[in-house]
Write a protein that holds these residues in place. Structure first.
Motif, mmCIF file in Angstrom:
data_model
loop_
_atom_site.group_PDB
_atom_site.id
_atom_site.type_symbol
_atom_site.label_atom_id
_atom_site.label_comp_id
_atom_site.label_asym_id
_atom_site.label_seq_id
_atom_site.Cartn_x
_atom_site.Cartn_y
_atom_site.Cartn_z
ATOM 1 N N PHE A 117 0.807 -1.218 0.000
ATOM 2 C CA PHE A 117 0.000 0.000 0.000
ATOM 3 C C PHE A 117 0.845 1.275 0.000
ATOM 4 O O PHE A 117 0.296 2.380 0.096
ATOM 5 C CB PHE A 117 -0.933 0.022 1.211
ATOM 6 C CG PHE A 117 -2.057 -0.977 1.130
ATOM 7 C CD1 PHE A 117 -2.420 -1.541 -0.078
ATOM 8 C CD2 PHE A 117 -2.760 -1.357 2.265
ATOM 9 C CE1 PHE A 117 -3.447 -2.460 -0.163
ATOM 10 C CE2 PHE A 117 -3.799 -2.273 2.200
ATOM 11 C CZ PHE A 117 -4.135 -2.826 0.973
ATOM 12 N N ASP A 118 2.157 1.155 -0.109
ATOM 13 C CA ASP A 118 3.039 2.322 -0.164
ATOM 14 C C ASP A 118 2.709 3.145 -1.412
ATOM 15 O O ASP A 118 2.616 2.611 -2.517
ATOM 16 C CB ASP A 118 4.498 1.848 -0.205
ATOM 17 C CG ASP A 118 5.474 3.000 -0.166
ATOM 18 O OD1 ASP A 118 5.033 4.159 0.023
ATOM 19 O OD2 ASP A 118 6.684 2.753 -0.341
ATOM 20 N N ASN A 119 2.527 4.460 -1.236
ATOM 21 C CA ASN A 119 2.108 5.283 -2.375
ATOM 22 C C ASN A 119 3.272 5.770 -3.221
ATOM 23 O O ASN A 119 3.060 6.476 -4.210
ATOM 24 C CB ASN A 119 1.278 6.481 -1.886
ATOM 25 C CG ASN A 119 2.055 7.349 -0.921
ATOM 26 O OD1 ASN A 119 2.973 6.867 -0.257
ATOM 27 N ND2 ASN A 119 1.702 8.625 -0.822
ATOM 28 N N ASN A 120 4.493 5.411 -2.886
ATOM 29 C CA ASN A 120 5.654 5.784 -3.692
ATOM 30 C C ASN A 120 5.938 4.714 -4.741
ATOM 31 O O ASN A 120 5.698 3.524 -4.510
ATOM 32 C CB ASN A 120 6.893 5.973 -2.811
ATOM 33 C CG ASN A 120 6.721 7.109 -1.819
ATOM 34 O OD1 ASN A 120 6.278 8.199 -2.189
ATOM 35 N ND2 ASN A 120 7.060 6.863 -0.560
ATOM 36 N N SER A 121 6.469 5.131 -5.873
ATOM 37 C CA SER A 121 6.792 4.196 -6.951
ATOM 38 C C SER A 121 8.160 3.580 -6.703
ATOM 39 O O SER A 121 9.175 4.286 -6.662
ATOM 40 C CB SER A 121 6.771 4.917 -8.302
ATOM 41 O OG SER A 121 7.220 4.063 -9.325
ATOM 42 N N TRP A 122 8.217 2.270 -6.539
ATOM 43 C CA TRP A 122 9.493 1.579 -6.334
ATOM 44 C C TRP A 122 10.298 1.539 -7.624
ATOM 45 O O TRP A 122 11.527 1.611 -7.596
ATOM 46 C CB TRP A 122 9.242 0.152 -5.840
ATOM 47 C CG TRP A 122 8.427 0.078 -4.595
ATOM 48 C CD1 TRP A 122 8.261 1.049 -3.656
ATOM 49 C CD2 TRP A 122 7.671 -1.041 -4.141
ATOM 50 N NE1 TRP A 122 7.441 0.623 -2.646
ATOM 51 C CE2 TRP A 122 7.062 -0.675 -2.910
ATOM 52 C CE3 TRP A 122 7.429 -2.323 -4.632
ATOM 53 C CZ2 TRP A 122 6.243 -1.535 -2.186
ATOM 54 C CZ3 TRP A 122 6.623 -3.190 -3.911
ATOM 55 C CH2 TRP A 122 6.031 -2.800 -2.706
ATOM 56 N N ALA A 123 9.624 1.398 -8.744
ATOM 57 C CA ALA A 123 10.333 1.326 -10.023
ATOM 58 C C ALA A 123 11.077 2.623 -10.308
ATOM 59 O O ALA A 123 12.225 2.607 -10.780
ATOM 60 C CB ALA A 123 9.353 1.007 -11.145
ATOM 61 N N LEU A 124 10.438 3.761 -10.022
ATOM 62 C CA LEU A 124 11.106 5.041 -10.235
ATOM 63 C C LEU A 124 12.212 5.261 -9.213
ATOM 64 O O LEU A 124 13.248 5.863 -9.525
ATOM 65 C CB LEU A 124 10.086 6.181 -10.156
ATOM 66 C CG LEU A 124 9.004 6.202 -11.251
ATOM 67 C CD1 LEU A 124 8.065 7.382 -11.039
ATOM 68 C CD2 LEU A 124 9.634 6.256 -12.635
ATOM 69 N N ALA A 125 12.015 4.756 -7.982
ATOM 70 C CA ALA A 125 13.029 4.939 -6.937
ATOM 71 C C ALA A 125 14.288 4.141 -7.229
ATOM 72 O O ALA A 125 15.383 4.524 -6.793
ATOM 73 C CB ALA A 125 12.455 4.538 -5.580
ATOM 74 N N THR A 126 14.167 3.019 -7.947
ATOM 75 C CA THR A 126 15.328 2.169 -8.236
ATOM 76 C C THR A 126 15.846 2.374 -9.659
ATOM 77 O O THR A 126 16.698 1.616 -10.110
ATOM 78 C CB THR A 126 14.948 0.684 -8.048
ATOM 79 O OG1 THR A 126 13.819 0.374 -8.882
ATOM 80 C CG2 THR A 126 14.598 0.402 -6.604
ATOM 81 N N ARG A 127 15.328 3.384 -10.352
ATOM 82 C CA ARG A 127 15.782 3.594 -11.733
ATOM 83 C C ARG A 127 17.232 4.040 -11.773
ATOM 84 O O ARG A 127 18.019 3.569 -12.621
ATOM 85 C CB ARG A 127 14.887 4.626 -12.409
ATOM 86 C CG ARG A 127 15.359 5.032 -13.801
ATOM 87 C CD ARG A 127 14.398 6.003 -14.456
ATOM 88 N NE ARG A 127 13.164 5.349 -14.844
ATOM 89 C CZ ARG A 127 12.179 5.979 -15.494
ATOM 90 N NH1 ARG A 127 12.297 7.264 -15.809
ATOM 91 N NH2 ARG A 127 11.079 5.327 -15.821
ATOM 92 N N ASN A 128 17.631 4.916 -10.867
ATOM 93 C CA ASN A 128 19.002 5.447 -10.862
ATOM 94 C C ASN A 128 19.819 4.961 -9.689
ATOM 95 O O ASN A 128 20.976 5.359 -9.537
ATOM 96 C CB ASN A 128 18.965 6.976 -10.848
ATOM 97 C CG ASN A 128 18.263 7.543 -12.071
ATOM 98 O OD1 ASN A 128 18.437 7.038 -13.181
ATOM 99 N ND2 ASN A 128 17.467 8.596 -11.858
#
Length: 644
Positions: free
Chosen positions: A319-330
């Protein structure tokens, strides 16, 4: 030996026994007895069962909280299908016996202690345990107020118990009541609606209050806290993606229900597994648990689908509202050696797999692992696992959308970033709702998180999933009833099966044994000794066959044995002589006609919890219809025989 309790007044050395002190005060005894009787009348004036309903809610909340406490500090099969069968009018021996309560608690504690290995919950067993306590409190109530047993009162307590069982697990009284209505009942009394809300509210309030008293929470809060954006939680174009998510969850639920029911039937019918389940259930449970534990071992394969997380931590992270994919992109955060409670989402990231690979692998592995776990003969609930599985489906779609629209969706010149957690919430409600054929899971999702900002898209998602699932597969609980062959009347599903032209005359059982009032006792004895039915239809005469009532076999046998032997020595006695001598008969308040439609007969059986009805034509008894005939008629329509 009598206990000494005091001294005689004015006699400092003489000890007085309890019997002597009480026996010498008749006025005090009468006064105390009068006060107790007045208190009883005062309390029961508003309806004696309200206090038992409140006690039911409080007791289940205490047990629910104690269960969490024990599992968390010591170590860390669903009863809904059976209760659904009982509420339809079928008696299942010993199922609600309070003696089974302890075994259920111990077994459920062991199940929950296994954590993510078995990956099962406690909703079903809590509904079962709540029903046990309700049945026991109902018997206490009958003995307390000294009234005869009332079947309708028992059903009222059981309906409230089903709501309490769900409410005390999730601290969600509204969705608990609605979920119990959707799952348990085809017809529901508004009178039970308020009773269910009262008991469920007491249970949910006590459950959350105990968290405050134990200093786990500062105040009464929701179970899963979320931080979804409130101002603009979603934009109009996202409605399409939520509906598409509902369609995906509906298709996945159909695949899950079909595979689960097929595998459960295979385990019961296969020669090896059926023998193992019949003779060595602990061995089968140990083998299944060994397979699951080997795969979920965190340093091994388990690290690739977040096996270190508990069931509540699964939901907290998804239910975390942050995007994990965007957080691990860089950046590439390392997989922590120990569980990081502040960053649970690290468990979902593996550099070799990425976020998408881990979520997809989670869905793939948990699909068959959950099906295998449902065959283990242990007390367990199956709702929370499918709720988490649906959250995984929604999270995967939400992460994909966040990558496809990294800056967010632009609508009306305003950019609104994608919140993958909202899709996880919608997926959890949609998949669990589709599997159980319920809509109230949408409300459950809101009560669990305390946020209703996504009310419209989540409800649309649930409706889309249900539209697909209900048209293709029976619900999880109905499928379990089918596999276990429990005596439950199936629904008439489908518009194109040609059920409306079918009437009772097409499928009734015309082989009926009647007893006429003018029948000689020798014929009556012959009929009674050659058949073993519970009751016989009573007709006015052999010639007219006009149905006038029924007579029970046990009472008729008792009346025949009580008669003098003179009737057997040549004196002409008839059944009406036995009836006039005191053998009780029962009038018929309801009967069917050969022209009654299948749908009308089905609704009567469901609404009144009937087992059988006689069929009359112009008053003459021509047959009867029971569950057997109804089920055969429905089966022949849904699965017609192949033409020769």
């Amino acid at each position: 030996m009598e206990e000494l309790v005091g001294l005689h007044e004015g006699s400092p050395g003489n000890l007085v026994t309890l019997h002597e002190l009480w026996g010498r005060c008749p006025r005090i005894r009468r006064g105390i007895r009068g006060v107790l009787e007045w208190l009883k009348r005062l309390l029961f004036r508003v309806g004696e069962d309200w206090y038992f309903l409140m006690a039911l809610g409080v007791l289940m909340a205490l047990i629910s909280y104690a269960m969490n406490f024990v599992v968390a500090r010591v170590v860390r099969g669903s009863g809904i299908p059976e209760l659904k069968t009982i509420l339809s009018g079928v008696v299942l021996d010993d199922y609600l016996d309070i003696k089974n309560f302890g075994a259920k608690v111990v077994g459920l504690s062991c199940t929950l202690a296994s954590g993510s290995t078995i990956f099962l919950g406690k909703v079903g067993p809590f509904v079962h345990m709540s029903a046990m306590i309700a049945a026991y409190l109902g018997s206490v109530r009958v003995k307390t107020i000294r009234e005869p047993e009332n079947k309708s009162k028992q059903n009222e307590m059981l309906v409230a118990a089903a709501a309490v069982g769900v409410a005390t697990v999730f601290a969600a009284p509204c969705s608990g009541v609605l979920f119990s209505i959707e799952v348990m009942s085809s017809h529901f009394s508004v009178w039970d609606y308020w009773r269910g809300f009262f008991a469920a509210t007491c249970g949910a309030f006590m459950f959350r209050l105990l968290s405050v008293f134990s200093s786990e929470e500062e105040t009464i809060t929701v179970l899963f806290k979320t931080n979804f954006r409130v101002e603009v939680p979603f934009d109009l174009p996202e409605i399409f993606f939520f509906v598409a998510l509902g369609g995906i969850c509906g298709l996945m639920s159909c695949a899950y229900l079909f595979c689960q029911r097929t595998f459960l039937g295979f385990v019961k019918n296969n020669r090896f597994t059926s023998k193992l389940m019949a003779t060595s259930k602990p061995l089968y449970s140990a083998l299944a648990a060994l397979v699951l534990a080997s795969i979920t071992y965190p340093p091994g394969v388990g690290r690739f689908f977040a096996s270190r997380l508990s069931m509540s931590q699964h939901l907290d992270s998804l239910f975390d509202n942050n995007s994990w994919a965007l957080a691990t992109r860089n950046s590439s955060p390392p997989w922590p050696a120990e569980l990081d409670l502040k960053n649970l989402w690290f468990e979902w990231y593996q550099p070799e797999f990425t976020i998408f690979g881990t979520l997809a692998f989670f869905l793939l592995m948990r699909f068959w692992m959950l099906i295998l776990a449902t065959t283990i003969p242990i007390p367990a609930g199956y709702f929370l696992p499918i709720f988490i599985y649906g959250a995984g489906i929604g999270r995967l779609l939400g992460e994909a959308l966040s990558v496809a629209f990294p800056e967010g969706i632009v609508a009306g010149g305003v950019v609104n970033p994608i919140m993958p957690g909202s899709y996880a919430l919608a997926g959890a409600a949609a998949f669990s709702g589709a599997v159980t054929h319920t809509i109230s899971t949408a409300l459950l999702a809101f009560e669990l998180t305390g946020q209703i900002v996504h009310g419209l898209p989540v409800l649309m998602c649930v409706l889309a999933a249900n539209a697909i699932a209900q048209s293709c597969q029976p619900s999880f609980y109905d499928g379990t009833i089918i596999v276990k062959k429990l005596p439950y009347l199936p629904w008439i599903r489908g518009r194109h099966i040609g059920s409306h032209p079918v009437n009772v005359g097409h499928f009734m059982n015309g082989t009926i044994t009647t007893l006429a009032k003018d029948a000689p006792l020798r014929e009556v004895v012959k009929v009674v000794t050659s058949t073993d039915v519970a009751e016989y239809p009573l007709v006015e005469s052999t010639e007219s066959q006009i149905l006038v009532g029924t007579v029970r076999r046990a009472q008729l046998l008792q009346a025949l044995l009580a008669q003098p032997p003179s009737w057997a020595l040549g004196q002409q006695w008839h059944l009406q002589d036995i009836l006039a001598g005191g053998c009780p008969t029962e009038p018929l308040t309801l009967q069917l006609s050969p022209d009654t439609t299948l749908h009308q007969a089905h609704n009567l059986f469901e609404l009144l919890n009937l087992q059988s009805l006689f069929v009359t034509s112009r008053g003459r008894a021509v047959g009867f219809v029971s569950w057997v005939e109804l089920k055969k008629a429905i089966s022949s329509l849904t699965n017609p025989a192949a033409p020769k």
